[in-house]
Design an enzyme around this catalytic site. Structure first.
Site, PDB file in Angstrom:
ATOM      1  CE  LYS A 270      -4.443  -1.596   1.661  1.00 13.85           C
ATOM      2  NZ  LYS A 270      -5.473  -1.503   2.697  1.00 13.85           N
TER       3      LYS A 270
ATOM      4  CE  LYS B 190      -5.859  -9.308  -2.517  1.00 12.59           C
ATOM      5  NZ  LYS B 190      -5.999  -8.575  -1.252  1.00 12.59           N
TER       6      LYS B 190
ATOM      7  CE  LYS C 286     -12.125  -4.241  -0.248  1.00 12.87           C
ATOM      8  NZ  LYS C 286     -12.789  -4.566   0.884  1.00 12.87           N
TER       9      LYS C 286
HETATM   10  P1  TYM Z   1     -10.578  -6.625   3.126  1.00 11.20           P
HETATM   11  O1  TYM Z   1     -11.770  -5.747   3.051  1.00 11.20           O
HETATM   12  O2  TYM Z   1      -9.387  -6.231   2.360  1.00 11.20           O
HETATM   13  O3  TYM Z   1     -10.921  -8.099   2.735  1.00 11.20           O
HETATM   14  C1  TYM Z   1     -12.010  -8.752   3.341  1.00 11.20           C
HETATM   15  C2  TYM Z   1     -11.795 -10.247   3.360  1.00 11.20           C
HETATM   16  O4  TYM Z   1     -11.751 -10.769   2.039  1.00 11.20           O
HETATM   17  C3  TYM Z   1     -10.622 -11.615   1.912  1.00 11.20           C
HETATM   18  N1  TYM Z   1     -10.177 -11.566   0.499  1.00 11.20           N
HETATM   19  C4  TYM Z   1     -10.024 -12.628  -0.289  1.00 11.20           C
HETATM   20  N2  TYM Z   1     -10.178 -13.947  -0.073  1.00 11.20           N
HETATM   21  C5  TYM Z   1      -9.942 -14.794  -1.103  1.00 11.20           C
HETATM   22  N3  TYM Z   1      -9.563 -14.373  -2.338  1.00 11.20           N
HETATM   23  C6  TYM Z   1      -9.405 -13.059  -2.601  1.00 11.20           C
HETATM   24  N4  TYM Z   1      -9.048 -12.652  -3.821  1.00 11.20           N
HETATM   25  C7  TYM Z   1      -9.633 -12.116  -1.556  1.00 11.20           C
HETATM   26  N5  TYM Z   1      -9.563 -10.766  -1.472  1.00 11.20           N
HETATM   27  C8  TYM Z   1      -9.899 -10.445  -0.202  1.00 11.20           C
HETATM   28  C9  TYM Z   1      -9.601 -11.044   2.872  1.00 11.20           C
HETATM   29  O5  TYM Z   1      -8.631 -11.993   3.222  1.00 11.20           O
HETATM   30  C10 TYM Z   1     -10.478 -10.659   4.035  1.00 11.20           C
HETATM   31  O6  TYM Z   1     -10.726 -11.780   4.870  1.00 11.20           O
HETATM   32  N6  TYM Z   1      -7.982  -6.293   7.247  1.00 11.20           N
HETATM   33  C11 TYM Z   1      -9.191  -6.945   6.782  1.00 11.20           C
HETATM   34  C12 TYM Z   1     -10.431  -6.360   7.441  1.00 11.20           C
HETATM   35  C13 TYM Z   1     -10.444  -6.497   8.918  1.00 11.20           C
HETATM   36  C14 TYM Z   1     -10.495  -7.715   9.645  1.00 11.20           C
HETATM   37  C15 TYM Z   1     -10.472  -7.348  11.025  1.00 11.20           C
HETATM   38  C16 TYM Z   1     -10.587  -9.053   9.266  1.00 11.20           C
HETATM   39  C17 TYM Z   1     -10.376  -5.484   9.821  1.00 11.20           C
HETATM   40  N7  TYM Z   1     -10.406  -6.001  11.064  1.00 11.20           N
HETATM   41  C18 TYM Z   1     -10.508  -8.317  12.020  1.00 11.20           C
HETATM   42  C19 TYM Z   1     -10.629 -10.011  10.295  1.00 11.20           C
HETATM   43  C20 TYM Z   1     -10.585  -9.642  11.631  1.00 11.20           C
HETATM   44  C21 TYM Z   1      -9.186  -6.835   5.271  1.00 11.20           C
HETATM   45  O7  TYM Z   1      -8.195  -6.815   4.672  1.00 11.20           O
HETATM   46  O8  TYM Z   1     -10.319  -6.719   4.683  1.00 11.20           O
END
Ligand code: TYM
Length: 330
Positions: free
Chosen positions: A113, A195, A198
């Site tokens: 990032k 990966k 979004k």
């Molecule tokens: P975020 O919003 O980036 O992603 C949300 C979840 O989606 C999963 N993910 C995927 N899984 C499989 N294939 C993909 N291409 C893919 N892209 C995204 C991510 O692994 C995630 O589980 N930091 C977290 C948000 C968060 C969180 C937490 C999660 C904040 N606090 C506490 C668990 C516990 C995140 O990156 O979200």
């Protein structure tokens, strides 16, 4: 036996992809039946990159509606917005004092990032994993259902919990990631070793949960495969394997069953079948999300109740942490 707790969250930082759904949200659903679950909209995390304030507010509500449309049951779980529970930021401050700058600088997501947002390498971006650890540890969580890209953050969370417990006495449960291997990394349709994200610049690389049917079909038609023309799940065939993984999730079958059903077929057939299966599965979710967004007051009241519920548990952990580190109680 003490009940086990599950915690997970997604950032309202853009349109969600089927990667978010398959790697995370979908895996929450069966856990609701036998665990105490907390599912949050991680709005505080999303502001570590620049957001349009009005859009962020809308996305936050829209993501809560999406959770419900996907099958998160507010009767069985606690659904809330992270910023509505101030204990997250309060615990984060305390954990910051045991988190080392060096270990935060080494986080892959921070490095990625920082490169992508070179004009805005802010403290929040670096502190992102500590806030995430605070989310999880506040609820004395046992299991965290996430995709593969979050494993490093989960490791840091565990390290911080153990470090705190060693220094101040048993305080936090040490959580584990709940990762389903074949679903943990859904890949880009155009670069299938990368990966699906979004924030990908090319919208054709991802299927968004809001994509209409014709767009979904078109994107899958253009998906990158290989020249070998046999449909099997194998490391050397990332494009085809990705399509099979996606198909199996939305069809509710195993990958072996998916392979079998395409025996003797060409890639064109596979792509059409995956597209149709995904479009069929997303249609009712999209409809329900739109219906819920028409019930703004209901959504807001649900989130308010969720935050109250969450605070009850969060407050207990925070009080115990503040006492242990020597903060005088007022
Ligand atoms: P975020 O919003 O980036 O992603 C949300 C979840 O989606 C999963 N993910 C995927 N899984 C499989 N294939 C993909 N291409 C893919 N892209 C995204 C991510 O692994 C995630 O589980 N930091 C977290 C948000 C968060 C969180 C937490 C999660 C904040 N606090 C506490 C668990 C516990 C995140 O990156 O979200």
């Amino acid at each position: 036996m003490e009940e086990k707790t599950v915690y997970s969250a997604v950032q309202p930082s853009g349109d969600l992809t089927i990667g978010n759904y398959i790697g995370s949200i979908r895996n929450w659903l069966p856990l609701q039946e036998s665990y105490t679950c907390y599912f949050a909209v991680a709005d505080l995390h999303s502001i570590t990159v620049r957001q349009d304030p009005a859009l962020l507010r809308e996305r936050t509500l829209s993501l809560a509606a999406l959770y419900l449309a996907c099958g998160v049951d507010p009767e069985k779980t606690t659904l809330y917005v992270q910023s509505h529970v101030p204990e997250h930021a309060q615990l984060c401050w305390a954990l910051n004092t045991i988190a080392y700058v060096g270990e935060m600088e080494r986080m892959t997501q921070f490095k990625d990032k920082s490169q992508k947002h070179a004009d805005n390498i802010n403290m929040g971006l670096m502190d992102y994993p500590v806030l995430m650890a605070s989310d999880i540890l506040l609820y004395q969580t046992d299991l965290v259902p996430v995709g593969q890209d979050q494993t490093q953050h989960l490791e840091i969370c565990r390290d911080l919990a153990i470090r705190f417990n060693n220094r101040y006495g048993e305080t936090f449960r040490v959580p584990k990631a709940h990762i389903i291997k074949e679903r943990a990394k859904i890949c880009s349709l155009l670069e299938p070793t990368k990966k699906m994200s979004k924030s990908d610049e090319n919208p054709n690389a991802s299927i968004f949960l809001t994509d209409p049917r014709d767009v979904i079909l078109k994107k899958f038609k253009r998906a990158v495969t290989d020249s070998d023309n046999t449909i099997r799940y194998a490391e050397e065939k990332p494009g085809v394997s990705n399509l099979l993984a996606i198909y199996s999730v939305f069809r509710g079958c195993t990958i072996a069953e998916a392979e079998k059903s395409f025996e003797g077929c060409g890639y064109g057939t596979l792509k059409t079948a995956v597209g149709e299966t995904v479009a069929d599965a997303l249609e009712p979710i999209q409809r329900e999300q739109q219906r819920l967004l028409g019930e703004r007051e209901y959504l807001l009241s649900l989130l308010k109740k969720g935050a109250e519920n969450a605070r009850e548990r969060a407050e207990k952990t925070l009080i115990s942490v503040y006492e242990k580190i020597g903060l005088l109680r007022g």
